[in-house]
Design a protein around this motif. Structure first.
Motif, PDB file in Angstrom:
ATOM      1  N   ILE A  36       0.382   4.703  -5.328  1.00  0.00           N
ATOM      2  CA  ILE A  36      -1.054   4.734  -5.620  1.00  0.00           C
ATOM      3  C   ILE A  36      -1.823   3.817  -4.673  1.00  0.00           C
ATOM      4  CG2 ILE A  36      -2.817   4.262  -7.355  1.00  0.00           C
ATOM      5  CD1 ILE A  36      -1.198   6.735  -7.963  1.00  0.00           C
ATOM      6  N   THR A  37      -1.307   2.620  -4.448  1.00  0.00           N
ATOM      7  CA  THR A  37      -1.999   1.671  -3.572  1.00  0.00           C
ATOM      8  C   THR A  37      -2.048   2.187  -2.135  1.00  0.00           C
ATOM      9  OG1 THR A  37      -1.190  -0.137  -4.969  1.00  0.00           O
ATOM     10  CG2 THR A  37      -2.122  -0.734  -2.840  1.00  0.00           C
ATOM     11  N   THR A  38      -0.943   2.791  -1.669  1.00  0.00           N
ATOM     12  CA  THR A  38      -0.919   3.337  -0.312  1.00  0.00           C
ATOM     13  C   THR A  38      -1.939   4.450  -0.155  1.00  0.00           C
ATOM     14  OG1 THR A  38       1.437   2.812  -0.120  1.00  0.00           O
ATOM     15  CG2 THR A  38       0.532   4.388   1.444  1.00  0.00           C
ATOM     16  N   GLN A  40      -4.730   4.979  -1.974  1.00  0.00           N
ATOM     17  CA  GLN A  40      -6.097   4.477  -2.037  1.00  0.00           C
ATOM     18  C   GLN A  40      -6.446   3.655  -0.802  1.00  0.00           C
ATOM     19  OE1 GLN A  40      -7.208   2.489  -5.626  1.00  0.00           O
ATOM     20  NE2 GLN A  40      -6.971   4.317  -6.889  1.00  0.00           N
ATOM     21  N   ASP A  41      -5.511   2.837  -0.336  1.00  0.00           N
ATOM     22  CA  ASP A  41      -5.799   2.039   0.855  1.00  0.00           C
ATOM     23  C   ASP A  41      -5.947   2.936   2.071  1.00  0.00           C
ATOM     24  OD1 ASP A  41      -5.970  -0.798   1.880  1.00  0.00           O
ATOM     25  OD2 ASP A  41      -4.419  -0.021   3.197  1.00  0.00           O
ATOM     26  N   GLY A  42      -5.136   4.000   2.141  1.00  0.00           N
ATOM     27  CA  GLY A  42      -5.278   4.951   3.236  1.00  0.00           C
ATOM     28  C   GLY A  42      -6.624   5.646   3.200  1.00  0.00           C
ATOM     29  N   THR A  43      -7.106   5.936   1.987  1.00  0.00           N
ATOM     30  CA  THR A  43      -8.425   6.553   1.856  1.00  0.00           C
ATOM     31  C   THR A  43      -9.511   5.622   2.364  1.00  0.00           C
ATOM     32  OG1 THR A  43      -7.655   7.783  -0.072  1.00  0.00           O
ATOM     33  CG2 THR A  43     -10.033   7.621   0.239  1.00  0.00           C
ATOM     34  N   PHE A  44      -9.429   4.322   1.993  1.00  0.00           N
ATOM     35  CA  PHE A  44     -10.418   3.354   2.469  1.00  0.00           C
ATOM     36  C   PHE A  44     -10.401   3.256   3.992  1.00  0.00           C
ATOM     37  CE2 PHE A  44      -9.686   0.977  -1.751  1.00  0.00           C
ATOM     38  CZ  PHE A  44     -10.563   1.839  -2.385  1.00  0.00           C
ATOM     39  N   LYS A  45      -9.192   3.288   4.590  1.00  0.00           N
ATOM     40  CA  LYS A  45      -9.104   3.181   6.039  1.00  0.00           C
ATOM     41  C   LYS A  45      -9.671   4.418   6.719  1.00  0.00           C
ATOM     42  CE  LYS A  45      -5.157   0.045   6.295  1.00  0.00           C
ATOM     43  NZ  LYS A  45      -3.739  -0.104   6.689  1.00  0.00           N
ATOM     44  N   ASN A 218      -9.683  -5.981  -2.946  1.00  0.00           N
ATOM     45  CA  ASN A 218      -9.119  -4.901  -2.138  1.00  0.00           C
ATOM     46  C   ASN A 218      -8.337  -3.957  -3.038  1.00  0.00           C
ATOM     47  OD1 ASN A 218      -6.526  -6.140  -2.538  1.00  0.00           O
ATOM     48  ND2 ASN A 218      -7.029  -7.570  -0.891  1.00  0.00           N
ATOM     49  N   SER A 219      -7.745  -2.937  -2.435  1.00  0.00           N
ATOM     50  CA  SER A 219      -7.045  -1.919  -3.218  1.00  0.00           C
ATOM     51  C   SER A 219      -5.855  -2.510  -3.971  1.00  0.00           C
ATOM     52  CB  SER A 219      -6.562  -0.797  -2.292  1.00  0.00           C
ATOM     53  OG  SER A 219      -5.740  -1.310  -1.259  1.00  0.00           O
ATOM     54  N   THR A 220      -5.208  -3.531  -3.419  1.00  0.00           N
ATOM     55  CA  THR A 220      -4.065  -4.141  -4.088  1.00  0.00           C
ATOM     56  C   THR A 220      -4.484  -4.832  -5.379  1.00  0.00           C
ATOM     57  OG1 THR A 220      -2.921  -4.479  -1.988  1.00  0.00           O
ATOM     58  CG2 THR A 220      -2.220  -5.845  -3.844  1.00  0.00           C
ATOM     59  N   GLN A 221      -5.582  -5.571  -5.333  1.00  0.00           N
ATOM     60  CA  GLN A 221      -6.032  -6.300  -6.523  1.00  0.00           C
ATOM     61  C   GLN A 221      -6.511  -5.362  -7.622  1.00  0.00           C
ATOM     62  OE1 GLN A 221      -8.607  -8.917  -4.095  1.00  0.00           O
ATOM     63  NE2 GLN A 221      -7.750 -10.597  -5.266  1.00  0.00           N
ATOM     64  N   HIS A 222      -6.918  -4.162  -7.265  1.00  0.00           N
ATOM     65  CA  HIS A 222      -7.299  -3.184  -8.279  1.00  0.00           C
ATOM     66  C   HIS A 222      -6.078  -2.483  -8.861  1.00  0.00           C
ATOM     67  CE1 HIS A 222     -11.682  -3.137  -8.264  1.00  0.00           C
ATOM     68  NE2 HIS A 222     -11.632  -3.379  -6.967  1.00  0.00           N
ATOM     69  N   SER A 294       4.069  -6.255   4.568  1.00  0.00           N
ATOM     70  CA  SER A 294       5.041  -5.751   5.541  1.00  0.00           C
ATOM     71  C   SER A 294       4.936  -4.253   5.758  1.00  0.00           C
ATOM     72  CB  SER A 294       6.462  -6.107   5.092  1.00  0.00           C
ATOM     73  OG  SER A 294       6.794  -5.410   3.897  1.00  0.00           O
ATOM     74  N   ILE A 295       4.298  -3.517   4.829  1.00  0.00           N
ATOM     75  CA  ILE A 295       4.125  -2.071   5.001  1.00  0.00           C
ATOM     76  C   ILE A 295       2.667  -1.718   5.281  1.00  0.00           C
ATOM     77  CG2 ILE A 295       6.139  -1.498   3.600  1.00  0.00           C
ATOM     78  CD1 ILE A 295       4.337  -0.907   1.268  1.00  0.00           C
ATOM     79  N   GLY A 296       1.883  -2.722   5.672  1.00  0.00           N
ATOM     80  CA  GLY A 296       0.510  -2.466   6.102  1.00  0.00           C
ATOM     81  C   GLY A 296      -0.523  -2.421   5.007  1.00  0.00           C
ATOM     82  N   LEU A 297      -0.181  -2.871   3.816  1.00  0.00           N
ATOM     83  CA  LEU A 297      -1.139  -2.899   2.711  1.00  0.00           C
ATOM     84  C   LEU A 297      -1.695  -4.313   2.543  1.00  0.00           C
ATOM     85  CD1 LEU A 297       0.776  -0.717   0.086  1.00  0.00           C
ATOM     86  CD2 LEU A 297      -1.185  -0.040   1.477  1.00  0.00           C
ATOM     87  N   PRO A 298      -2.889  -4.434   1.922  1.00  0.00           N
ATOM     88  CA  PRO A 298      -3.469  -5.779   1.722  1.00  0.00           C
ATOM     89  C   PRO A 298      -2.568  -6.659   0.864  1.00  0.00           C
ATOM     90  CG  PRO A 298      -5.119  -4.073   1.329  1.00  0.00           C
ATOM     91  CD  PRO A 298      -3.807  -3.373   1.462  1.00  0.00           C
ATOM     92  N   LYS A 299      -2.511  -7.918   1.202  1.00  0.00           N
ATOM     93  CA  LYS A 299      -1.702  -8.872   0.453  1.00  0.00           C
ATOM     94  C   LYS A 299      -2.396  -9.222  -0.859  1.00  0.00           C
ATOM     95  CE  LYS A 299       0.346 -13.499   0.796  1.00  0.00           C
ATOM     96  NZ  LYS A 299       0.516 -14.698   1.655  1.00  0.00           N
ATOM     97  N   LEU A 300      -1.607  -9.379  -1.905  1.00  0.00           N
ATOM     98  CA  LEU A 300      -2.140  -9.773  -3.210  1.00  0.00           C
ATOM     99  C   LEU A 300      -2.352 -11.276  -3.236  1.00  0.00           C
ATOM    100  CD1 LEU A 300      -2.831  -8.795  -6.111  1.00  0.00           C
ATOM    101  CD2 LEU A 300      -0.495  -9.409  -6.733  1.00  0.00           C
TER     102      LEU A 300
END
Length: 422
Positions: A36-38, A40-45, A218-222, A294-300
């Motif tokens: 889910i995070t990947t 949503q974060d991909g959508t934001f990018k 960011n998407s991770t915190q949500h 490490s996989i390109g997502l925002p850090k929590l």
């Protein structure tokens, strides 16, 4: 106390021997939150970094259409592709080759300039600022339409954002045309500044601050709190299924022959599954802090928040366990507990705002969402992650979660006693 620990050890053995249950408890939430995070974060990018190809048909070829074109081209979200024919653009969009076509009507610049000039001249004549104060008859002009063709599969949010952006741009162009017409009527010097064209009102987003730094969600915190809570409540599946197995295998009958209360049995289950829920939560935090970057997502960001986060996870786990104890007590077969438990968790998640934000729901559903324990847990998690609140502000939510556990566990005990008394 010895009986409680014996019950806890028995429950621990049951859980560790259930490989499928452990997979549901640990593997499922990890895959869920990463997926889910990947997405949503991909959508934001994509929204920030990728330009959407849009067909542009300019039938005006004037100053106004050029201004609109420049404004859209500078938005850094649309890649305007010029097309000569409206019919061709329409076919390409409706076939799904493009998401949008923008059609600028003929004589837009000419007619808008004429309309503004006539209005300005009329105003000047009315106040006697014209040498010839006679108000001339206005030329009837057909209202202009900027036509937008959207791919039928385009989402409503994208449509709304595009329409709002173009509407604001056209309103700005019309306003500047009026300023320009007044400027020409009042002053003979084109360089003289009479009307300020820079916007007087602007927008600035204010976000919470911590350690003198802005805390931008960011998407991770949500996603971490929402889907971790969803995973914690899935505890009711292995918990209720194991309770049904014990009843069907005669384990509960043997337990009734021993001097041990049903509350003690439930207490052992509560301790084991509460430990599991906290372990789940800790694992999700580690994934957000170490795996996601490490996989390109925002850090929590959990700096200074870990104690409060585990307090919320503790009470959310209690609420989930209470529901599982009640379901396991009432259900007579795995066919009853498993489908009902999974469906009920999804319903609670939908009502609680995990799937769709509560503010986007109808008013009736917003009221109903206040009854979902997932809504209480999610609000508490968001309070810590995104609103920077303290323990005092969390008391209403964690109190509701604890009362929910007490109520469901008490109902399970009373139901079991009455059933066995008959």
């Amino acid at each position: 106390m010895h009986k409680l620990w014996a019950s806890t050890y028995k429950e621990f053995l049951l859980l560790t021997r259930d490989i499928g249950g452990l997979a549901v408890l640990f593997l499922m939430p990890i895959l869920l939150v990463i997926t889910i995070t990947t997405i949503q974060d991909g959508t934001f990018k994509i929204i920030k970094e990728t330009k959407i190809p849009v067909l542009w048909v300019d039938q005006d070829k004037g100053e106004i259409s050029k201004t609109i074109y420049d404004g859209l081209a500078n938005s850094q979200t649309l890649d305007l592709i010029e097309n000569a024919s409206e019919a061709d653009a329409k076919d390409l969009v409706f076939k799904g080759d493009y998401q949008l076509a923008i059609i600028i009507p003929e004589n837009l610049s000419k007619d808008l300039t004429q309309k503004v000039d006539e209005n300005v001249t009329g105003i000047m004549a009315k106040f006697g600022l014209e040498e010839d104060s006679t108000i001339a008859a206005k030329t009837p002009l057909e209202q202009k339409e900027v036509r937008l063709y959207f791919d039928p599969a385009t989402q409503f949010a994208f449509k709304s954002s595009i329409k709002n952006g173009i509407d604001q741009m056209i309103a700005k162009v019309e306003t500047q045309s009026i300023y320009k017409a007044f400027q020409e009527q009042i002053s003979d010097d084109p360089t003289e500044v009479i009307f300020e064209k820079e916007p007087f009102i602007s927008f600035k987003e204010i976000v919470p601050e911590g350690n003198e730094e802005e805390l931008i969600p960011n998407s991770t915190q949500h996603n971490i709190p929402a889907w971790t809570l969803f995973a914690i409540f899935f505890i009711i599946l292995p918990l209720s299924i194991n309770m049904v197995k014990e009843k069907n295998q005669g384990t509960f009958v043997r337990l009734r022959t021993n001097p041990i209360s049903y509350a003690t049995v439930l207490g052992g289950k509560t301790l084991v599954y509460l430990f599991v829920s906290l372990l789940q939560f800790g694992l999700m935090l580690l994934i957000g802090v170490y795996l996601f970057p490490s996989i390109g997502l925002p850090k929590l960001d959990v700096s200074g928040k870990i104690p409060l986060l585990f307090v919320v996870a503790f009470f959310a786990g209690l609420a989930a366990i209470g529901l599982g104890l009640l379901l396991g007590t009432i259900a007579k077969s795995q066919e009853q507990s498993a489908p009902f438990g999974a469906t009920f968790v999804v319903i609670l998640a939908a009502l609680g705002g995990v799937w769709v934000p509560v503010f986007a729901m109808p008013s009736f559903m917003q009221t109903l969402s206040k009854l979902s324990p997932m809504n209480w847990g999610l609000e508490a998690f968001y309070g810590v992650f995104l609103r920077n609140v303290g323990f005092g502000e969390l008391l209403p939510e964690i109190s509701l979660l604890f009362l929910f556990f007490v109520a469901t566990a008490a109902i399970a005990i009373v139901y079991n006693e009455r059933k066995n008394a008959v």
